[in-house]
Design an enzyme around this catalytic site. Structure first.
Site, PDB file in Angstrom:
ATOM      1  N   ASP A   1       0.560  -0.763   0.342  1.00  0.00           N
ATOM      2  CA  ASP A   1      -0.085   0.263  -0.398  1.00  0.00           C
ATOM      3  C   ASP A   1       0.405   1.407   0.568  1.00  0.00           C
ATOM      4  OD1 ASP A   1      -1.677  -1.854   0.835  1.00  0.00           O
ATOM      5  OD2 ASP A   1      -2.570  -1.195   2.771  1.00  0.00           O
TER       6      ASP A   1
ATOM      7  N   ARG B   1      -7.699  -1.068  11.683  1.00  0.00           N
ATOM      8  CA  ARG B   1      -6.489   0.004  10.172  1.00  0.00           C
ATOM      9  C   ARG B   1      -6.400   0.692  10.094  1.00  0.00           C
ATOM     10  NH1 ARG B   1      -6.819  -5.424   9.317  1.00  0.00           N
ATOM     11  NH2 ARG B   1      -7.484  -6.176   7.900  1.00  0.00           N
TER      12      ARG B   1
ATOM     13  N   GLU C   1     -10.784  -1.342   3.687  1.00  0.00           N
ATOM     14  CA  GLU C   1      -9.344  -1.392   3.674  1.00  0.00           C
ATOM     15  C   GLU C   1      -8.817  -0.070   3.311  1.00  0.00           C
ATOM     16  OE1 GLU C   1      -6.595  -4.775   2.702  1.00  0.00           O
ATOM     17  OE2 GLU C   1      -6.470  -5.196   5.045  1.00  0.00           O
TER      18      GLU C   1
END
Ligand SMILES: *[C@@H]1O[C@H](CO)[C@@H](O)[C@H](O)[C@H]1NC(C)=O
Ligand SMILES: *[C@@H]1O[C@H](CO)[C@@H](O)[C@H](O)[C@H]1NC(C)=O
Ligand SMILES: *[C@@H]1O[C@H](CO)[C@@H](O)[C@H](O)[C@H]1NC(C)=O
Ligand SMILES: *[C@@H]1O[C@H](CO)[C@@H](O)[C@H](O)[C@H]1NC(C)=O
Ligand SMILES: *[C@@H]1O[C@H](CO)[C@@H](O)[C@H](O)[C@H]1NC(C)=O
Ligand SMILES: *[C@@H]1O[C@H](CO)[C@@H](O)[C@H](O)[C@H]1NC(C)=O
Ligand SMILES: *[C@@H]1O[C@H](CO)[C@@H](O)[C@H](O)[C@H]1NC(C)=O
Ligand SMILES: *[C@@H]1O[C@H](CO)[C@@H](O)[C@H](O)[C@H]1NC(C)=O
Ligand SMILES: *[C@@H]1O[C@H](CO)[C@@H](O)[C@H](O)[C@H]1NC(C)=O
Ligand SMILES: *[C@@H]1O[C@H](CO)[C@@H](O)[C@H](O)[C@H]1NC(C)=O
Ligand SMILES: *[C@@H]1O[C@H](CO)[C@@H](O)[C@H](O)[C@H]1NC(C)=O
Ligand SMILES: CC(=O)N[C@H]1CO[C@H](CO)[C@@H](O)[C@@H]1O
Length: 546
Positions: free
Chosen positions: A45, A173, A226
């Site tokens: 990422d 997260r 995410e």
């Protein structure tokens, strides 16, 4: 980041079926030129994207395993910088986990110009007061840490009150923080991944966070949410929109969420919602969601904090969790997408409906490039006796771009005709390796075939699908039968980005040829007479200026 147990399971299953080949010999020379790759190790990422207005420097951090070219702990924030958003200088890793069984997982950076955090004194220029907000992943929990930099983003000091935010969870997260001018507060979007929640928190000082709302179970869920992010856009004004619109709103917000696994393309991808954000709640305008990039290799989008012109610029990770640990590159794995500029535009989804859509424009500083051979072709009906073949083998280095605008006559082919316009991008030393791209009239879709190669990984890996397509809308309806389409393509050694109709749709896909077998021939062919008119076809080789 991701759920470790799932990925480990997938790796173990695949490993027993297909031995993992780690030495790729010549394939290692297929390192992209203008897509950032780490010199060694593993990248996933994009993190902490910000612009330093003092140095006029763009900072890009990334999930980084410096010890191996597969995902693994300890995981760091790698770092690279760029003056031109096209080529990058890799820097030393910027944030390290506290222990080897842990990870400095994804997060973001803001510039605390007003020193709301109190971390800075006058020695740090206000434009360089970088504060990172990131997830500390341990075997027991995921909590949000903050760290600050007094040297312009190269090294970071952990706040002694960490964790700044916890939720008694192992699935909490990817905090992305922005400054919300209207409420004069910091706003964090963070994923409660397996509850399918994007939690919104606010803070006056980056240290104390108040839970405001949850955006939950919307759009495509996949296995987990995410990498969320909120970005503000200027809204297009329209008299005749067929989507609901508040014509007085000059701004709209988009909430980006990445899902993995379980995306419609298979594996991982990024979706977004368009709506309003009032400082506490994000409310989408429409019940539909959209996929930002329709290819197989675009995930975990993050946008830059503090772009100098106030526009939205972002980067995706150009791989897919289904096969990212196996791709034949050595001694590194994964590249970024090109930097993209995003804007909110009307999109003619079909003759009767306009939708609001995010348009993507690739950011390429052509001053960093030299141009090799260029070919162009215009304004001809293109029939089966018109095959075209360009030899671009002078001054090549594996970087090639093209613009193709064509019209399709829908009355000129039958239901069982394969009415294709096919573009072949062919390797230099071995012409059996090529990409086949094109449009087909009956499917009204653009296809991508990355399967014609001798590379074992492509042949063997069952998740690396080789044939994909994009349901392709015309850029213009000329009359009831004839429609115009546009595509811009850029191929950079092992990654192909396609932008349809000036970026209203995008598809990013990696491809793998034998090392050094760069594209130097481009052929164009059609399957049926009377269907295609080529308005413009331009193709050129490019190399990096030294
Ligand atoms: C790598 O490529 C070069 C030039 O194309 C060739 O001479 C060499 O034999 C190749 N090496 C391997 C290990 O394939
Ligand atoms: C582009 O930026 C990179 C990274 O800052 C730098 O190394 C390179 O020299 C720049 N290229 C040009 C042509 O400005
Ligand atoms: C900094 O302070 C100014 C003046 O109060 C305010 O307008 C601005 O929104 C603040 N920006 C940040 C990022 O704190
Ligand atoms: C820091 O700068 C501000 C604004 O220029 C000034 O008011 C303040 O006195 C300075 N503080 C120190 C410790 O120099
Ligand atoms: C934390 O979560 C665990 C597992 O869900 C639960 O057993 C425990 O009671 C929770 N602790 C607190 C303080 O909420
Ligand atoms: C912020 O958090 C710190 C540490 O928990 C605490 O000491 C402080 O009182 C809090 N400040 C506010 C304004 O809540
Ligand atoms: C909106 O629709 C009306 C009626 O169909 C038409 O007269 C007008 O020109 C349209 N406006 C725009 C900006 O397309
Ligand atoms: C925007 O328009 C919708 C209906 O189209 C309405 O429900 C909503 O309240 C409006 N929002 C604002 C901020 O005006
Ligand atoms: C923001 O929007 C939510 C949902 O529409 C509403 O409940 C809340 O009161 C609004 N807050 C502010 C500060 O306007
Ligand atoms: C091709 O067609 C376009 C649009 O009709 C026109 O602008 C252009 O001048 C034409 N080019 C040539 C070489 O005829
Ligand atoms: C393709 O189109 C883009 C956008 O208009 C332009 O910047 C680029 O120079 C074009 N490239 C070629 C080879 O025509
Ligand atoms: C476990 C391990 O090998 N850790 C190393 C990973 O890479 C970093 C940065 O180079 C080293 O500092 C660690 O020792």
């Amino acid at each position: 980041m991701k759920l470790l147990s799932i990925i480990t399971l997938a790796a173990a299953t695949l490993a027993s079926a297909t031995p993992i080949e780690l030495k790729y010999g010549n394939e290692s020379i297929n390192r992209p030129l203008i897509h950032m790759t780490p010199s060694y190790g593993w990248m996933n990422d994009p993190n902490g994207l910000w612009y330093d207005a003092k140095e006029k420097l763009w900072h890009y951090y990334f999930q980084y395993n410096p010890n191996d070219s597969v995902w693994g702990l300890p995981l760091y924030w790698g770092h690279a910088t760029s003056k031109n958003l096209t080529t990058w200088d890799q820097q030393d890793a910027a944030i390290a986990p506290l222990k080897n069984d842990s990870g400095a997982y994804s997060g973001s950076i803001v510039v605390d110009v007003n020193n709301t955090s109190g971390f800075f004194d006058n020695a740090t220029d206000p434009r360089q007061r970088a504060v990172a907000i990131w997830t500390y992943n341990t075997p027991d929990s995921e909590t949000q840490y903050i760290s600050y930099s007094t040297d312009g983003g190269y090294t970071f000091i952990n706040y002694d009150g960490n964790p700044a935010l916890s939720n008694n969870s192992t699935q909490f997260r990817d905090p992305k923080v922005i400054w919300h001018e209207e409420s004069q507060k910091w706003i964090m979007t963070v994923a409660k991944s397996q509850e399918f929640k994007i939690a919104i928190y606010s803070s006056p000082n980056l240290k104390n966070w108040t839970h405001e709302s949850d955006f939950t179970k919307e759009g495509l869920l996949g296995f987990q949410y995410e990498c969320p992010g909120l970005s503000k856009f200027s809204a297009p004004q329209s008299d005749n929109a067929t989507y609901p619109t508040n014509s007085t709103d000059s701004t709209k917000w988009a909430l980006f969420i990445s899902i993995n696994p379980g995306s419609p393309q298979g594996g991982s991808s990024t979706e977004y919602f368009i709506g309003d954000f009032n400082g506490t709640h994000f409310v989408p305008d429409f019940p539909y969601t959209s996929i930002l990039d329709l290819g197989r290799d675009f995930y975990a989008l993050q946008n830059f904090y503090n772009s100098p012109d106030g526009e939205v610029y972002g980067i995706g990770w150009a791989s897919n969790w289904m096969y990212s640990n196996y791709v034949p590159t050595d001694p590194w794995r994964s590249s970024t997408s090109l930097v993209r500029k995003f804007s909110l535009e009307e999109f003619q989804a079909n003759p009767e409906s306009k939708l609001l859509n995010i348009k993507s424009t690739p950011v390429i500083d052509y001053d960093t490039l030299n141009f090799g051979e260029t070919f162009s072709y215009e304004n001809e009906t293109f029939d089966t006796n018109n095959s075209l073949s360009y030899d671009l083998s002078k001054n090549f280095d594996g970087l090639i771009e093209f613009n193709l605008t064509y019209t399709v006559n829908g009355s000129a082919f039958g239901k069982s005709d394969f009415a294709d316009l096919s573009l072949y991008l062919i390797g230099d030393s071995n012409s059996d390796e090529y990409l086949r791209l094109g449009f087909e009239g009956n499917a009204a879709a653009f296809f991508i075939d990355r399967g014609n190669t001798d590379v074992e990984f492509v042949k063997e890996n069952p998740f690396f699908t080789t044939r994909m397509s994009v349901n392709n809308q015309p850029s213009r309806y000329i009359d009831s039968e004839i429609s115009q389409y546009k595509v811009y393509g850029i191929a950079d050694r092992n990654i192909l980005e396609l932008y349809f109709n000036d970026g209203s749709q995008v598809s990013t896909n990696t491809y793998f040829f034998t090392g050094g077998n760069f594209i130097t021939e481009v052929d164009l062919e059609v399957g049926v007479d009377g269907v295609y008119q080529i308005e413009e076809f331009k193709v050129r080789q490019m190399t990096l200026k030294l």
